[in-house]
Design a protein around this motif. Structure first.
Motif, PDB file in Angstrom:
ATOM      1  N   ILE A  37       7.642  -8.924   3.566  1.00 48.64           N
ATOM      2  CA  ILE A  37       6.286  -8.493   3.216  1.00 48.64           C
ATOM      3  C   ILE A  37       5.446  -8.537   4.482  1.00 48.64           C
ATOM      4  N   VAL A  38       4.718  -7.464   4.725  1.00 51.00           N
ATOM      5  CA  VAL A  38       3.815  -7.432   5.875  1.00 51.00           C
ATOM      6  C   VAL A  38       2.583  -8.264   5.557  1.00 51.00           C
ATOM      7  N   ASP A  39       1.742  -8.485   6.544  1.00 47.56           N
ATOM      8  CA  ASP A  39       0.512  -9.236   6.332  1.00 47.56           C
ATOM      9  C   ASP A  39      -0.279  -8.553   5.222  1.00 47.56           C
ATOM     10  N   PRO A  40      -0.552  -9.256   4.129  1.00 42.32           N
ATOM     11  CA  PRO A  40      -1.267  -8.629   3.024  1.00 42.32           C
ATOM     12  C   PRO A  40      -2.653  -8.097   3.403  1.00 42.32           C
ATOM     13  N   THR A  41      -3.279  -8.686   4.409  1.00 41.03           N
ATOM     14  CA  THR A  41      -4.584  -8.171   4.847  1.00 41.03           C
ATOM     15  C   THR A  41      -4.424  -6.774   5.432  1.00 41.03           C
ATOM     16  N   ASP A  42      -3.354  -6.551   6.190  1.00 34.36           N
ATOM     17  CA  ASP A  42      -3.068  -5.207   6.698  1.00 34.36           C
ATOM     18  C   ASP A  42      -2.851  -4.237   5.544  1.00 34.36           C
ATOM     19  N   SER A  43      -2.167  -4.712   4.509  1.00 31.39           N
ATOM     20  CA  SER A  43      -1.928  -3.872   3.334  1.00 31.39           C
ATOM     21  C   SER A  43      -3.231  -3.518   2.632  1.00 31.39           C
ATOM     22  N   LEU A  44      -4.142  -4.475   2.529  1.00 24.95           N
ATOM     23  CA  LEU A  44      -5.445  -4.216   1.907  1.00 24.95           C
ATOM     24  C   LEU A  44      -6.194  -3.134   2.682  1.00 24.95           C
ATOM     25  N   VAL A  45      -6.213  -3.238   3.997  1.00 21.52           N
ATOM     26  CA  VAL A  45      -6.908  -2.248   4.840  1.00 21.52           C
ATOM     27  C   VAL A  45      -6.265  -0.871   4.677  1.00 21.52           C
ATOM     28  N   SER A  46      -4.943  -0.826   4.689  1.00 24.26           N
ATOM     29  CA  SER A  46      -4.224   0.434   4.523  1.00 24.26           C
ATOM     30  C   SER A  46      -4.469   1.034   3.137  1.00 24.26           C
ATOM     31  N   PHE A  47      -4.483   0.184   2.123  1.00 29.12           N
ATOM     32  CA  PHE A  47      -4.726   0.610   0.751  1.00 29.12           C
ATOM     33  C   PHE A  47      -6.134   1.196   0.625  1.00 29.12           C
ATOM     34  N   GLN A  48      -7.109   0.526   1.210  1.00 27.41           N
ATOM     35  CA  GLN A  48      -8.497   1.010   1.186  1.00 27.41           C
ATOM     36  C   GLN A  48      -8.590   2.380   1.857  1.00 27.41           C
ATOM     37  N   HIS A  49      -7.931   2.533   3.012  1.00 27.78           N
ATOM     38  CA  HIS A  49      -7.933   3.807   3.738  1.00 27.78           C
ATOM     39  C   HIS A  49      -7.316   4.920   2.880  1.00 27.78           C
ATOM     40  N   ALA A  50      -6.164   4.627   2.263  1.00 24.09           N
ATOM     41  CA  ALA A  50      -5.483   5.628   1.444  1.00 24.09           C
ATOM     42  C   ALA A  50      -6.328   6.017   0.231  1.00 24.09           C
ATOM     43  N   LEU A  51      -6.984   5.036  -0.377  1.00 22.28           N
ATOM     44  CA  LEU A  51      -7.840   5.327  -1.529  1.00 22.28           C
ATOM     45  C   LEU A  51      -9.036   6.181  -1.108  1.00 22.28           C
ATOM     46  N   HIS A  52      -9.688   5.791  -0.031  1.00 20.02           N
ATOM     47  CA  HIS A  52     -10.861   6.514   0.470  1.00 20.02           C
ATOM     48  C   HIS A  52     -10.529   7.970   0.813  1.00 20.02           C
TER      49      HIS A  52
END
Length: 114
Positions: A4-19
């Motif tokens: 699992i990658v750093d979940p904070t990185d995943s949150l940022v990536s998820f936010q970008h993809a959603l936006h």
């Protein structure tokens, strides 16, 4: 188990993809204020639960399958809460709510999981 990658990185990536409209979230059944995304991360199935408000991702919990334990399905989990929403119990609520959603979703496949 896949790493699992750093979940904070995943949150940022998820936010970008959603936006940017790159992902479409579905409402959860038990907790309709929470959203879910089922996808594939480079060959690994992944379930991401998120609290989203007004287009802002407040927190994510990411589950990936792992080797069974005692014959029961097992999942690795990573979670992150956006800085603005930390220290409010959101991480705990996210984990509790997402586990309840998984129990509901898997109810016809298996009764228990780790």
């Amino acid at each position: 188990m896949p790493e699992i990658v750093d979940p904070t990185d995943s949150l940022v990536s998820f936010q970008h993809a959603l936006h940017n409209g790159l992902i479409k979230l579905s409402p959860c059944v038990i907790h309709p204020n929470m959203k879910v995304l089922l996808d594939d991360a480079e060959g690994t199935p992944r379930i991401t639960y998120a609290f989203v408000e007004g287009g802002t991702v407040k927190g994510v919990a990411i589950y990936i399958p792992a080797a069974p334990i005692e014959g029961k399905p097992c999942f690795g989990v990573g979670y992150a809460v956006a800085d603005k929403y930390k220290m409010r119990g959101l991480g705990t609520k996210l984990l509790e709510s997402s586990i309840e959603e998984m129990q509901y979703g898997f109810r016809n496949s298996f009764n228990e999981f780790y």
